[in-house]
Scaffold this active site. Structure first.
Site, PDB file in Angstrom:
ATOM      1  N   LYS A  67       9.659 -26.046 -18.249  1.00 50.27           N
ATOM      2  CA  LYS A  67       8.352 -26.704 -18.123  1.00 50.27           C
ATOM      3  C   LYS A  67       7.407 -25.701 -17.463  1.00 50.27           C
ATOM      4  O   LYS A  67       7.749 -25.128 -16.423  1.00 50.27           O
ATOM      5  CB  LYS A  67       8.443 -27.968 -17.275  1.00 50.27           C
ATOM      6  CG  LYS A  67       7.069 -28.654 -17.137  1.00 50.27           C
ATOM      7  CD  LYS A  67       7.166 -30.041 -16.573  1.00 50.27           C
ATOM      8  CE  LYS A  67       7.276 -30.058 -15.077  1.00 50.27           C
ATOM      9  NZ  LYS A  67       7.140 -31.424 -14.520  1.00 50.27           N
ATOM     10  N   ARG A 110       9.990 -39.016 -15.567  1.00 53.38           N
ATOM     11  CA  ARG A 110      11.275 -38.447 -15.119  1.00 53.38           C
ATOM     12  C   ARG A 110      11.401 -38.500 -13.603  1.00 53.38           C
ATOM     13  O   ARG A 110      12.483 -38.616 -13.049  1.00 53.38           O
ATOM     14  CB  ARG A 110      11.518 -37.055 -15.690  1.00 53.38           C
ATOM     15  CG  ARG A 110      10.581 -35.908 -15.282  1.00 53.38           C
ATOM     16  CD  ARG A 110      10.900 -35.388 -13.896  1.00 53.38           C
ATOM     17  NE  ARG A 110      10.633 -33.980 -13.730  1.00 53.38           N
ATOM     18  CZ  ARG A 110      10.189 -33.461 -12.593  1.00 53.38           C
ATOM     19  NH1 ARG A 110       9.906 -34.219 -11.540  1.00 53.38           N
ATOM     20  NH2 ARG A 110      10.023 -32.149 -12.500  1.00 53.38           N
ATOM     21  N   HIS A 137      -1.066 -41.528  -8.128  1.00 50.92           N
ATOM     22  CA  HIS A 137      -0.748 -41.633  -9.555  1.00 50.92           C
ATOM     23  C   HIS A 137       0.729 -41.985  -9.794  1.00 50.92           C
ATOM     24  O   HIS A 137       1.054 -42.843 -10.612  1.00 50.92           O
ATOM     25  CB  HIS A 137      -1.095 -40.293 -10.214  1.00 50.92           C
ATOM     26  CG  HIS A 137      -0.805 -40.233 -11.670  1.00 50.92           C
ATOM     27  ND1 HIS A 137      -1.530 -40.947 -12.602  1.00 50.92           N
ATOM     28  CD2 HIS A 137       0.145 -39.559 -12.370  1.00 50.92           C
ATOM     29  CE1 HIS A 137      -1.044 -40.710 -13.802  1.00 50.92           C
ATOM     30  NE2 HIS A 137      -0.032 -39.873 -13.693  1.00 50.92           N
ATOM     31  N   THR A 221       8.036 -34.731  -1.435  1.00 51.15           N
ATOM     32  CA  THR A 221       8.139 -33.345  -0.960  1.00 51.15           C
ATOM     33  C   THR A 221       8.773 -32.456  -2.025  1.00 51.15           C
ATOM     34  O   THR A 221       9.969 -32.566  -2.287  1.00 51.15           O
ATOM     35  CB  THR A 221       8.947 -33.297   0.351  1.00 51.15           C
ATOM     36  OG1 THR A 221       8.259 -34.093   1.309  1.00 51.15           O
ATOM     37  CG2 THR A 221       9.067 -31.875   0.859  1.00 51.15           C
ATOM     38  N   GLY A 291      14.440 -36.411  -3.780  1.00 53.42           N
ATOM     39  CA  GLY A 291      14.142 -36.090  -5.187  1.00 53.42           C
ATOM     40  C   GLY A 291      13.150 -34.946  -5.245  1.00 53.42           C
ATOM     41  O   GLY A 291      11.947 -35.142  -5.047  1.00 53.42           O
TER      42      GLY A 291
HETATM   43  P1  NAD Z   1      -1.930 -38.357  -5.975  1.00 50.36           P
HETATM   44  O1  NAD Z   1      -2.864 -37.232  -5.641  1.00 50.36           O
HETATM   45  O2  NAD Z   1      -2.269 -39.258  -7.089  1.00 50.36           O
HETATM   46  O3  NAD Z   1      -1.686 -39.266  -4.666  1.00 50.36           O
HETATM   47  C1  NAD Z   1      -1.452 -38.640  -3.411  1.00 50.36           C
HETATM   48  C2  NAD Z   1      -0.759 -39.597  -2.470  1.00 50.36           C
HETATM   49  O4  NAD Z   1      -0.518 -38.913  -1.212  1.00 50.36           O
HETATM   50  C3  NAD Z   1      -1.609 -40.792  -2.097  1.00 50.36           C
HETATM   51  O5  NAD Z   1      -0.744 -41.841  -1.699  1.00 50.36           O
HETATM   52  C4  NAD Z   1      -2.422 -40.264  -0.909  1.00 50.36           C
HETATM   53  O6  NAD Z   1      -2.904 -41.318  -0.097  1.00 50.36           O
HETATM   54  C5  NAD Z   1      -1.370 -39.455  -0.199  1.00 50.36           C
HETATM   55  N1  NAD Z   1      -1.922 -38.308   0.550  1.00 50.36           N
HETATM   56  C6  NAD Z   1      -2.859 -37.432   0.152  1.00 50.36           C
HETATM   57  N2  NAD Z   1      -3.069 -36.507   1.109  1.00 50.36           N
HETATM   58  C7  NAD Z   1      -2.232 -36.827   2.125  1.00 50.36           C
HETATM   59  C8  NAD Z   1      -1.976 -36.255   3.406  1.00 50.36           C
HETATM   60  N3  NAD Z   1      -2.599 -35.148   3.827  1.00 50.36           N
HETATM   61  N4  NAD Z   1      -1.052 -36.838   4.190  1.00 50.36           N
HETATM   62  C9  NAD Z   1      -0.383 -37.935   3.762  1.00 50.36           C
HETATM   63  N5  NAD Z   1      -0.574 -38.516   2.564  1.00 50.36           N
HETATM   64  C10 NAD Z   1      -1.498 -37.971   1.763  1.00 50.36           C
HETATM   65  O7  NAD Z   1      -0.512 -37.659  -6.176  1.00 50.36           O
HETATM   66  P2  NAD Z   1       0.741 -38.169  -7.030  1.00 50.36           P
HETATM   67  O8  NAD Z   1       0.650 -37.619  -8.401  1.00 50.36           O
HETATM   68  O9  NAD Z   1       0.951 -39.618  -6.814  1.00 50.36           O
HETATM   69  O10 NAD Z   1       1.917 -37.347  -6.310  1.00 50.36           O
HETATM   70  C11 NAD Z   1       2.347 -37.706  -5.003  1.00 50.36           C
HETATM   71  C12 NAD Z   1       3.284 -36.627  -4.480  1.00 50.36           C
HETATM   72  O11 NAD Z   1       4.441 -36.558  -5.305  1.00 50.36           O
HETATM   73  C13 NAD Z   1       2.690 -35.212  -4.501  1.00 50.36           C
HETATM   74  O12 NAD Z   1       3.061 -34.568  -3.304  1.00 50.36           O
HETATM   75  C14 NAD Z   1       3.361 -34.548  -5.686  1.00 50.36           C
HETATM   76  O13 NAD Z   1       3.445 -33.142  -5.553  1.00 50.36           O
HETATM   77  C15 NAD Z   1       4.730 -35.207  -5.621  1.00 50.36           C
HETATM   78  N6  NAD Z   1       5.497 -35.177  -6.877  1.00 50.36           N
HETATM   79  C16 NAD Z   1       6.836 -34.992  -6.764  1.00 50.36           C
HETATM   80  C17 NAD Z   1       7.619 -34.947  -7.906  1.00 50.36           C
HETATM   81  C18 NAD Z   1       9.114 -34.761  -7.788  1.00 50.36           C
HETATM   82  O14 NAD Z   1       9.780 -34.559  -8.791  1.00 50.36           O
HETATM   83  N7  NAD Z   1       9.663 -34.894  -6.620  1.00 50.36           N
HETATM   84  C19 NAD Z   1       7.019 -35.094  -9.171  1.00 50.36           C
HETATM   85  C20 NAD Z   1       5.648 -35.335  -9.247  1.00 50.36           C
HETATM   86  C21 NAD Z   1       4.894 -35.378  -8.075  1.00 50.36           C
END
Ligand code: NAD
Length: 320
Positions: A67, A110, A137, A221, A291
């Site tokens: 990816k 996923r 999101h 994280t 995860g």
């Molecule tokens: P998003 O930008 O739509 O939402 C962000 C979320 O984090 C919201 O709940 C927001 O209130 C909160 N947030 C923003 N800044 C913050 C801060 N400084 N301190 C605490 N909370 C804060 O993002 P998303 O697409 O929902 O993704 C959320 C997280 O999941 C991201 O960190 C992203 O990198 C991670 N993610 C992980 C995986 C995985 O496989 N583990 C996959 C996709 C996304």
């Protein structure tokens, strides 16, 4: 090669198919049939973008590829989502590129499937209350996938930006579960399963918040420096992850590892629970699944979606 456009993914891929693909690839990783390549992630010095590759090879499903994509923080101004990715699959017999698949929706599916797999295999049997930390999101996908595998009767949620909680309320209503916004101490005390999916760089859920038999899927994280959980909570839990090396370097367990509180042997790959090689929760009060998101998850769902797209005549054939 086959091209499956991003716009077709929603009509092809179901949470059920994503769950099956991710559960199977975690098992393949544990049995040595599948492995991830080292992750590349670079700040490219243009548009503040982070760009990189996550790849691997699954010999059992014959998924080879990567990816490519990352995070473009200025995309919202262009009416595009900030996370952009595409999955490329290759024929493992010849090395020829076999498919290019839109990766944006697949990433959400996923990621949600991974926490759902952890809930199926690690949550306490009596779990009835789902706690959500995060309302971005990904959170809606997470809640829907969790509700498929758990017997939840209600959802409680907290988010650092309260104005975003409407997403959790709407998603719970869509699933048919009551929702209540609560503060973190109540969330930790009442929830039997907690999903954290934020971009936090400091712990949100503290050790003192969590009471009783609980499973935590820590999903936010995925980069060095991010953190959602109190290290003391990590220290008293039984620990699981998708891939141990990634968990200890860029996942939630990086902090406990850097502090010298845990080592490789304290963390179990969830694939071992799926294959029956590890008992899973056992008598642990708290389990945590870190995860981190591995390339093989992306290849697994992309491989599944290419098959569905070909069957339904939605894949476009291109000579390259
Ligand atoms: P998003 O930008 O739509 O939402 C962000 C979320 O984090 C919201 O709940 C927001 O209130 C909160 N947030 C923003 N800044 C913050 C801060 N400084 N301190 C605490 N909370 C804060 O993002 P998303 O697409 O929902 O993704 C959320 C997280 O999941 C991201 O960190 C992203 O990198 C991670 N993610 C992980 C995986 C995985 O496989 N583990 C996959 C996709 C996304």
């Amino acid at each position: 090669m086959w091209v499956v456009p991003e716009a077709e993914i929603a009509g092809l891929m179901t949470p059920e198919a994503a769950f099956d693909a991710v559960e199977a690839v975690f098992a393949a990783m544990a049995s040595g049939e599948a492995y991830n390549f080292p992750v590349v992630r670079e700040a490219i010095g243009h548009e503040d973008a982070l760009y990189g590759f996550k790849g691997g090879f699954d010999k059992s499903a014959l998924n080879l590829g990567l990816k490519a994509g990352g995070y473009w923080p200025n995309n919202q101004k262009r009416d595009l989502i900030n996370h952009q990715s595409t999955v490329f699959l290759f024929d493992p017999d010849t090395g020829r590129v076999s498919a290019a698949v839109g990766g944006n929706l697949l990433t959400a599916l996923r990621t949600a499937a991974a926490s759902a797999v952890s809930i199926k295999h690690l949550a306490p049997e009596e779990a009835r209350v789902l706690g959500m930390i995060g309302a971005g999101h990904q959170s809606a996908f997470q809640m829907r996938a969790a509700a498929r595998v758990g017997q939840f009767e209600r959802v409680i949620g907290w988010n650092p930006h309260p104005e975003m909680l409407i997403r959790l309320a709407d998603t719970a209503a869509e699933i048919g579960l009551p929702f209540e916004a609560v503060e973190l101490p109540r969330l930790g005390a009442e929830a039997d399963v907690i999903i954290s999916i934020t971009s936090a760089f400091e712990p949100l859920l503290m050790d003192g918040h969590v009471k009783g038999r609980t499973h935590i899927a820590a999903m936010g994280t995925d980069t060095r420096g991010k953190q959602e959980l109190d290290p003391a909570l990590v220290a008293r839990a039984r620990l699981f992850t998708d891939e141990i090396a990634q968990s200890l370097s860029i996942g939630e367990f990086q902090h406990a590892s850097a502090a010298g509180n845990i080592s490789n042997s304290d963390v179990t790959a969830i694939g071992r629970v799926i294959t029956g090689d590890h008992e899973g929760r056992g008598d642990a009060e708290i389990t945590i699944f870190d995860g981190t998101g591995v390339g093989l998850q992306d290849l697994a769902v992309a491989g599944a979606v290419v098959e569905l797209a070909r069957q339904q005549g939605k894949a476009v054939k291109v000579e390259i």
